[in-house]
Write a protein that holds these residues in place. Structure first.
Motif, mmCIF file in Angstrom:
data_model
loop_
_atom_site.group_PDB
_atom_site.id
_atom_site.type_symbol
_atom_site.label_atom_id
_atom_site.label_comp_id
_atom_site.label_asym_id
_atom_site.label_seq_id
_atom_site.Cartn_x
_atom_site.Cartn_y
_atom_site.Cartn_z
ATOM 1 N N VAL A 171 -41.783 -20.914 -6.307
ATOM 2 C CA VAL A 171 -40.448 -21.178 -5.716
ATOM 3 C C VAL A 171 -40.482 -21.310 -4.278
ATOM 4 O O VAL A 171 -40.069 -22.430 -3.539
ATOM 5 N N GLY A 172 -41.229 -20.574 -3.573
ATOM 6 C CA GLY A 172 -41.551 -20.636 -2.212
ATOM 7 C C GLY A 172 -42.280 -21.687 -1.866
ATOM 8 O O GLY A 172 -41.791 -22.276 -0.798
ATOM 9 N N ALA A 173 -43.233 -22.281 -2.409
ATOM 10 C CA ALA A 173 -43.857 -23.435 -2.165
ATOM 11 C C ALA A 173 -43.056 -24.589 -2.285
ATOM 12 O O ALA A 173 -43.296 -25.583 -1.606
ATOM 13 N N SER A 174 -42.087 -24.436 -3.296
ATOM 14 C CA SER A 174 -41.291 -25.618 -3.468
ATOM 15 C C SER A 174 -40.611 -25.752 -2.174
ATOM 16 O O SER A 174 -40.247 -26.972 -1.588
ATOM 17 N N LEU A 175 -39.838 -24.844 -1.789
ATOM 18 C CA LEU A 175 -39.040 -24.672 -0.603
ATOM 19 C C LEU A 175 -39.709 -25.145 0.659
ATOM 20 O O LEU A 175 -39.132 -25.931 1.526
ATOM 21 N N VAL A 176 -40.898 -24.538 0.691
ATOM 22 C CA VAL A 176 -41.653 -24.996 1.938
ATOM 23 C C VAL A 176 -42.037 -26.536 1.891
ATOM 24 O O VAL A 176 -41.876 -27.164 3.067
ATOM 25 N N LEU A 177 -42.634 -27.152 0.820
ATOM 26 C CA LEU A 177 -42.655 -28.424 0.777
ATOM 27 C C LEU A 177 -41.277 -29.527 1.161
ATOM 28 O O LEU A 177 -41.224 -30.351 1.736
ATOM 29 N N GLN A 178 -40.284 -28.861 0.505
ATOM 30 C CA GLN A 178 -38.918 -29.730 0.666
ATOM 31 C C GLN A 178 -38.463 -29.660 2.407
ATOM 32 O O GLN A 178 -38.515 -30.644 2.834
ATOM 33 N N GLN A 179 -38.735 -28.354 3.067
ATOM 34 C CA GLN A 179 -38.416 -28.167 4.514
ATOM 35 C C GLN A 179 -39.471 -29.114 5.193
ATOM 36 O O GLN A 179 -39.204 -29.479 6.006
ATOM 37 N N GLY A 180 -40.610 -28.921 4.812
ATOM 38 C CA GLY A 180 -41.654 -29.726 5.400
ATOM 39 C C GLY A 180 -41.421 -31.068 5.550
ATOM 40 O O GLY A 180 -41.477 -31.882 6.620
#
Length: 395
Positions: A171-180
């Protein structure tokens, strides 16, 4: 000897009847009763829209049903391709690859930049087929790279930790990619360039004609909209829906052949069955896991580009909803079950397209219906429609 029949009779009189046992079962677990009541309620709602009332025609017409089935198959094909990535990763690692929607989004963005460059250079107008193929290839390569980076730097360090740890990390990786992607390209949606890809001029000699009407190039596969009469039904058909369904079916059949007919596929199935035993038999589990992520990324990239072709836009949040629905499709078909992922995706697309109109609901409630299906599947059949084969084998 005479006491035995009397004992049997007394014991039979002491047993509760079928109605009492059913009532006890309902009190112990009322969920099946609620499920049947919900099914009957939905059936009545569907019949109300399907059957004419007096002199009034039915609110839901067969033409509307056919149009929605065609769109649902195209949409379900996208969900099926995403569901395959979820189910393959789950089969070998028993983790939910929540960042898979962002892998899908990465492919759609890469396709946008390639297609936009082709439009600026004029290649899109002079050679649209080659431009489309390059766009599809770019999306697939970008998604494979994103999936491999996630496997190496996100999932591999937590591979042997409890499932909740890998879930939080995903879930954290998903949010990081979205915000990136939001920081890099902005939150606003970008529109895919319009692609006119004409084909089959001999089969459709009166389509795609120029202003003079002398040169006809056939049907426009990607941007065409045609009103046709079929078996007495007046339909508006978009060839892009057939293109998406055919392309997704080809990718899924290729994956099925790879998994079931090749030595690499056998190694993949061995690791999914029991990783420790597969390693003892000489299988390189790390290589198999990398292949699984690469295959999932390949399908996600193709799905992202195809989705953007008929959705006509891409944004950093474009992968969230299809990603969740791909996971729902994987759960519907049975996590770890490749044919189940394909079936679950197609069923989910059809239900999402047909159910709101059939039940007389707003189209904005389609997500509520989809997530309601996920809840019902998890409650009544956690193993999915075709069964969670990997989990059963491991159990």
């Amino acid at each position: 000897m005479t006491e035995q029949p009397e004992a049997i009779a007394s014991s039979s009189r002491g047993q509760p009847g079928a109605f009492v046992r059913s009532w006890r079962d309902i009190r112990r677990n009322p969920l099946p009763l609620f499920g049947w009541l919900l099914f009957i309620l939905l059936l009545f709602a569907a019949l109300r829209n399907l059957l004419p009332l007096g002199q009034q025609t039915a609110e839901y017409s067969p033409e509307q049903f056919l149009r929605q089935i065609i769109f649902g198959l195209a949409q379900g094909s996208i969900y099926a391709m995403l569901a395959l990535g979820y189910t393959m990763v789950y089969s070998v690692l028993s983790i939910l690859h929540f960042a898979h929607g962002e892998v899908f989004m990465t492919g759609a963005y890469a396709g946008y930049f390639v297609l936009n460059a082709a439009a600026r250079m004029g290649a899109l107008a002079t050679n649209p087929l080659l431009s489309v193929l390059f766009t599809l290839a770019a999306g697939m390569v970008a998604s494979v790279i994103a999936a491999l980076l996630l496997e190496r730097f996100v999932y591999r360090p937590v591979r042997d930790t409890p499932p909740v740890v890998s879930l939080i990390v995903a879930v954290g990786a998903s949010l990081v990619l979205q915000q990136g992607f939001i920081r890099l390209f902005g939150e606003a949606a970008r529109r895919y360039p319009t692609v006119n890809l004409y084909a089959f001029p001999y089969l459709f000699p009166s389509f795609g004609c120029d202003a003079s009407g002398t040169v006809c190039r056939g049907i426009d596969l990607l941007d065409g909209r045609y009103d046709v009469s079929f078996l007495g039904f007046n339909l508006r058909l978009l060839p892009i829906h057939a293109v998406v369904f055919a392309a997704a079916l080809a990718f899924m059949l290729a994956l099925w052949f790879y998994v079931s007919r090749t030595s690499a596929g056998r190694a993949m199935r061995a690791v999914a069955e029991d990783r420790s035993v597969a390693i003892l038999m000489g299988v390189d589990a790390n290589r198999v896991i990398v292949r699984v992520f690469a295959l999932g990324g390949l399908l996600a990239g193709a799905a992202g580009v195809l989705y953007a072709f008929y959705n006509h836009q891409v944004s950093p949040l474009i992968g969230f909803s299809p990603g969740i629905k791909g996971l729902t499709a994987a759960a519907l078909g049975g996590l770890g079950n490749v044919p189940g992922a394909m079936l679950g995706g197609l069923l989910l697309g059809i239900v999402e397209s047909v159910a709101p109109s059939l039940l007389g609901l707003s189209a904005q409630l389609k997500d509520v219906i989809i997530f309601g299906i996920l809840v019902l599947v998890l409650l009544f059949r956690p193993g999915g429609v075709l069964g969670e084969s990997v989990a059963e084998k491991r159990g």
